[in-house]
Design a protein around this motif. Structure first.
Motif, PDB file in Angstrom:
ATOM      1  N   SER A  15     -28.545 -11.563 -19.489  1.00 58.07           N
ATOM      2  CA  SER A  15     -27.274 -11.335 -18.827  1.00 58.07           C
ATOM      3  C   SER A  15     -26.163 -11.553 -19.846  1.00 58.07           C
ATOM      4  N   ASP A  17     -23.032 -12.061 -18.906  1.00 59.34           N
ATOM      5  CA  ASP A  17     -21.984 -12.882 -18.313  1.00 59.34           C
ATOM      6  C   ASP A  17     -22.505 -14.037 -17.455  1.00 59.34           C
ATOM      7  N   LEU A  18     -23.809 -14.245 -17.428  1.00 62.39           N
ATOM      8  CA  LEU A  18     -24.417 -15.343 -16.682  1.00 62.39           C
ATOM      9  C   LEU A  18     -25.440 -16.041 -17.579  1.00 62.39           C
ATOM     10  N   GLY A 152     -23.508  -9.321 -11.996  1.00 62.65           N
ATOM     11  CA  GLY A 152     -23.728  -9.526 -13.418  1.00 62.65           C
ATOM     12  C   GLY A 152     -24.017  -8.244 -14.158  1.00 62.65           C
TER      13      GLY A 152
END
Length: 162
Positions: A15, A17-18, A152
């Motif tokens: 991911s 952004d996670l 995400g």
């Protein structure tokens, strides 16, 4: 004529952004369906979150988890990934370049006939397939959506070592 090859592979999902990432390194069988279409079949090693040294004796006698089967259908325009195994959890993703696709997840219960399905959308920002005549690298950049909520952004990389 269907041809197949046994190859070492590395499959990763990250991911952007996670705090999520997953890497599987194993051997897979690559089937050539035609000039631009391939199927890749691999067994994901058993995932264990228990340290065998510190497991209580009654837990250590539980049956071992089985490996999960991953099947990828690969072309320059579309990738389908299906995971099945262990009887508890399965999924199927359909990614097409610059299009919305479907991601389905199935959770099976021990109760007779009880199972649940979750359906999400994904948007494929980029799909790259490198290698001729056999694929060497696949890269998928996609977003996962539940209705209007983005869950995400992800990058799937598949390296096939020849």
């Amino acid at each position: 004529m269907l041809t197949h090859h046994r190859k070492p592979v590395c499959l990763s999902v990250v991911s952007t952004d996670l705090p999520f990432w997953s890497v599987v390194e194993t051997a897979a069988t690559l089937y050539q369906k035609d000039r631009e279409r391939f199927h890749l079949l691999l067994s994901e090693p058993v995932i264990s979150d228990r340290d065998p040294v510190t497991v209580a004796p009654e837990v250590a006698t539980l049956p071992a988890r089985t490996s999960r089967l991953l099947w990828l259908e690969i072309s320059p325009y579309r990738v389908i990934m299906t995971m099945q195994g262990n009887g508890q959890f399965s999924y199927r993703h359909l990614w097409e370049r610059e299009m919305y696709g479907i991601s389905r997840y199935w959770l099976q219960s021990d109760s007779l006939g009880a199972n649940s399905q979750m359906r999400l959308r994904n948007f494929t920002r980029n799909l790259t397939l490198i290698g001729k005549p056999l694929p060497e690298h696949v890269r998928l950049e996609y977003e996962l959506w539940a209705e209007k909520v983005q869950l995400g952004r992800y990058i799937l990389n598949l390296d096939i070592h020849h």
